[in-house]
Enzyme design. Structure first.
Site, mmCIF file in Angstrom:
data_model
loop_
_atom_site.group_PDB
_atom_site.id
_atom_site.type_symbol
_atom_site.label_atom_id
_atom_site.label_comp_id
_atom_site.label_asym_id
_atom_site.label_seq_id
_atom_site.Cartn_x
_atom_site.Cartn_y
_atom_site.Cartn_z
ATOM 1 N N ILE A 114 39.350 15.846 3.014
ATOM 2 C CA ILE A 114 40.596 15.354 4.225
ATOM 3 C C ILE A 114 40.446 15.878 5.714
ATOM 4 O O ILE A 114 39.893 17.337 5.680
ATOM 5 C CB ILE A 114 41.666 15.732 3.434
ATOM 6 N N ARG A 132 50.380 22.650 9.299
ATOM 7 C CA ARG A 132 49.323 22.320 10.310
ATOM 8 C C ARG A 132 49.110 21.545 9.097
ATOM 9 O O ARG A 132 48.788 21.347 7.462
ATOM 10 C CB ARG A 132 48.970 23.352 10.432
ATOM 11 N N GLY A 133 47.873 21.189 9.400
ATOM 12 C CA GLY A 133 47.047 20.564 8.506
ATOM 13 C C GLY A 133 48.354 19.153 7.176
ATOM 14 O O GLY A 133 48.704 18.622 7.138
ATOM 15 N N GLY A 146 47.155 27.161 0.789
ATOM 16 C CA GLY A 146 45.977 27.424 0.279
ATOM 17 C C GLY A 146 44.285 27.839 1.220
ATOM 18 O O GLY A 146 45.062 27.695 2.069
ATOM 19 N N VAL A 169 52.878 33.136 1.407
ATOM 20 C CA VAL A 169 52.948 33.122 -0.621
ATOM 21 C C VAL A 169 52.168 34.326 -1.111
ATOM 22 O O VAL A 169 52.076 34.039 -2.095
ATOM 23 C CB VAL A 169 51.881 31.581 -0.593
ATOM 24 N N ARG A 184 52.802 30.560 8.395
ATOM 25 C CA ARG A 184 52.420 32.243 8.128
ATOM 26 C C ARG A 184 52.493 32.464 9.436
ATOM 27 O O ARG A 184 52.685 33.628 10.109
ATOM 28 C CB ARG A 184 51.195 32.608 7.816
ATOM 29 N N LYS A 234 42.281 26.145 -8.176
ATOM 30 C CA LYS A 234 42.558 24.785 -7.800
ATOM 31 C C LYS A 234 42.924 24.638 -9.561
ATOM 32 O O LYS A 234 43.735 23.490 -9.580
ATOM 33 C CB LYS A 234 41.794 24.045 -6.855
ATOM 34 N N TYR A 287 37.744 29.044 -5.241
ATOM 35 C CA TYR A 287 38.156 28.641 -5.268
ATOM 36 C C TYR A 287 38.185 26.948 -5.572
ATOM 37 O O TYR A 287 40.153 26.467 -5.824
ATOM 38 C CB TYR A 287 37.845 27.534 -4.322
HETATM 39 P P1 NDP Z 1 44.827 23.813 6.715
HETATM 40 O O1 NDP Z 1 43.826 24.672 6.714
HETATM 41 O O2 NDP Z 1 44.634 22.880 7.722
HETATM 42 O O3 NDP Z 1 46.153 24.903 6.957
HETATM 43 C C1 NDP Z 1 46.384 25.619 5.332
HETATM 44 C C2 NDP Z 1 47.835 26.109 5.276
HETATM 45 O O4 NDP Z 1 48.176 27.493 4.188
HETATM 46 C C3 NDP Z 1 47.574 27.203 6.612
HETATM 47 O O5 NDP Z 1 49.050 26.238 7.103
HETATM 48 C C4 NDP Z 1 48.152 28.127 6.637
HETATM 49 O O6 NDP Z 1 48.900 28.905 7.047
HETATM 50 C C5 NDP Z 1 48.731 28.225 4.995
HETATM 51 N N1 NDP Z 1 47.839 29.097 4.419
HETATM 52 C C6 NDP Z 1 46.755 29.868 4.382
HETATM 53 N N2 NDP Z 1 47.715 31.226 3.436
HETATM 54 C C7 NDP Z 1 48.543 31.003 3.069
HETATM 55 C C8 NDP Z 1 49.632 32.481 2.923
HETATM 56 N N3 NDP Z 1 48.989 33.672 2.277
HETATM 57 N N4 NDP Z 1 51.029 32.209 3.172
HETATM 58 C C9 NDP Z 1 51.387 31.334 3.977
HETATM 59 N N5 NDP Z 1 50.794 29.929 4.060
HETATM 60 C C10 NDP Z 1 49.764 30.175 3.844
HETATM 61 O O7 NDP Z 1 44.087 23.416 5.092
HETATM 62 P P2 NDP Z 1 44.224 22.203 4.616
HETATM 63 O O8 NDP Z 1 46.056 21.148 5.561
HETATM 64 O O9 NDP Z 1 43.195 21.228 4.443
HETATM 65 O O10 NDP Z 1 44.632 22.627 3.204
HETATM 66 C C11 NDP Z 1 46.585 22.701 2.909
HETATM 67 C C12 NDP Z 1 46.064 22.186 0.640
HETATM 68 O O11 NDP Z 1 45.324 20.841 0.807
HETATM 69 C C13 NDP Z 1 44.947 23.609 0.757
HETATM 70 O O12 NDP Z 1 46.314 24.276 -0.788
HETATM 71 C C14 NDP Z 1 44.602 23.403 0.452
HETATM 72 O O13 NDP Z 1 43.472 23.788 -0.709
HETATM 73 C C15 NDP Z 1 43.693 21.628 0.219
HETATM 74 N N6 NDP Z 1 43.729 20.336 0.025
HETATM 75 C C16 NDP Z 1 42.285 20.297 1.155
HETATM 76 C C17 NDP Z 1 41.221 19.298 1.305
HETATM 77 C C18 NDP Z 1 40.871 18.872 2.106
HETATM 78 O O14 NDP Z 1 39.557 18.329 2.292
HETATM 79 N N7 NDP Z 1 41.129 19.082 3.832
HETATM 80 C C19 NDP Z 1 40.652 18.607 0.014
HETATM 81 C C20 NDP Z 1 41.222 19.308 -1.344
HETATM 82 C C21 NDP Z 1 42.793 20.224 -0.981
HETATM 83 P P3 NDP Z 1 48.573 29.347 8.505
HETATM 84 O O15 NDP Z 1 48.777 28.307 9.604
HETATM 85 O O16 NDP Z 1 49.320 30.566 9.189
HETATM 86 O O17 NDP Z 1 46.980 29.811 8.614
#
Ligand code: NDP
Length: 240
Positions: free
Chosen positions: A179, A18-19, A83, A55, A40, A150, A146
């Site tokens: 985002i 996702r995301g 993350g 992870v 996950r 990062k 966080y």
């Molecule tokens: P989301 O919360 O939408 O998605 C996070 C993703 O990380 C999910 O797929 C989640 O899996 C996975 N995840 C979290 N913990 C674990 C774990 N322990 N093991 C495996 N997978 C894990 O976040 P975003 O898409 O917004 O963020 C993606 C990345 O971008 C992150 O690193 C975030 O810090 C970074 N980021 C995001 C920003 C934003 O504005 N959105 C800005 C800057 C950076 P599951 O679905 O199973 O929970």
């Protein structure tokens, strides 16, 4: 030139269900690459090869890579995207709130990159992309955990570059700003408005705007860029 990239590469994106991770996976898929994601929870998105992995668990990462290698061949591009946030003001932040975020975002990336590097060193080519955040260098109240996780990715990418650069491997950081994903949907409305006012672009971005940059930094065209931090933040962090 030490590198002859295959036309369809084996790409692995963590947290690609996702995301931003899913948008990155789709961008590589559109490129014709063989794309795998880790997830996950939830379902594997249509058309992608998914492996369950957490992870925070090195054994689960190892098993995920083994499954991807069997399906798509050795991983040539790895995107450490998974993350979490656990926001809290410093004085209320327990040690577990700090270490659990570091364990996922920073140590998680270490586990993934370490496993990926084994194959990349043998191949003498590889692309490592670490998904950081504007917050890593800009800072943010309530995000000591966080931001530390990062910014740590920057030192990781630069050390990887010095250690593995001669093996045809690049390691770069992409630092998104705000985002539109589930992560930012959780922000209180007044916080969101406050951020919007400080972003020169005047808007949050779509995950696809990050994905295109990740695809490019992993492309043959970007083969001489390593240890770089590429902002995708609408100008928020200018001057980092
Ligand atoms: P989301 O919360 O939408 O998605 C996070 C993703 O990380 C999910 O797929 C989640 O899996 C996975 N995840 C979290 N913990 C674990 C774990 N322990 N093991 C495996 N997978 C894990 O976040 P975003 O898409 O917004 O963020 C993606 C990345 O971008 C992150 O690193 C975030 O810090 C970074 N980021 C995001 C920003 C934003 O504005 N959105 C800005 C800057 C950076 P599951 O679905 O199973 O929970």
């Amino acid at each position: 030139m030490t590198e002859t990239p295959s036309p369809a590469r084996s790409v692995l994106v963590t947290g690609g269900n996702r995301g931003i991770g899913l948008a990155i996976a789709r961008a590589f898929e559109a490129n014709g690459d063989r794309v795998a994601i880790t997830y996950r929870s939830g379902e594997v998105p249509e058309g992608l090869f998914g492996v369950k992995a957490d992870v925070t668990d090195a054994a689960s990462i190892d098993a995920a890579f083994t499954a991807v290698e069997a399906e798509h061949g050795p991983v040539e591009v790895v995107v450490a995207n998974a993350g979490v946030t656990k926001d809290m003001l410093l004085l209320r932040m327990g040690e577990d709130d700090f270490t659990s975020v570091i364990n996922t975002n920073l140590t998680g990336a270490f586990r993934v990159v370490k496993r990926a590097a084994k194959g990349m060193i043998k191949l003498r080519t590889g692309r490592v992309v670490l998904i950081s955040s504007v917050v890593g260098l800009y800072g943010s109240p309530g995000q000591v955990n966080y931001a530390a996780s990062k910014s740590g990715l920057v030192g990781m990418a630069r050390s990887l570059t010095r250690e593995l650069g001669s093996r045809g491997i690049t390691a770069n950081v992409v630092a998104p700003g705000f985002i539109d994903t589930d992560m930012t949907a959780a922000l209180p409305e007044d916080t969101r408005k406050g951020y919007l006012a400080s972003i020169p672009a005047g808007r949050f971005a779509a995950p696809e705007e990050v994905a295109g940059v990740v695809r490019w930094i992993a492309s043959p065209e970007a083969g001489y860029i390593s240890g770089a931090v590429i902002p995708v933040d609408g100008g928020l962090g200018m001057g980092h």
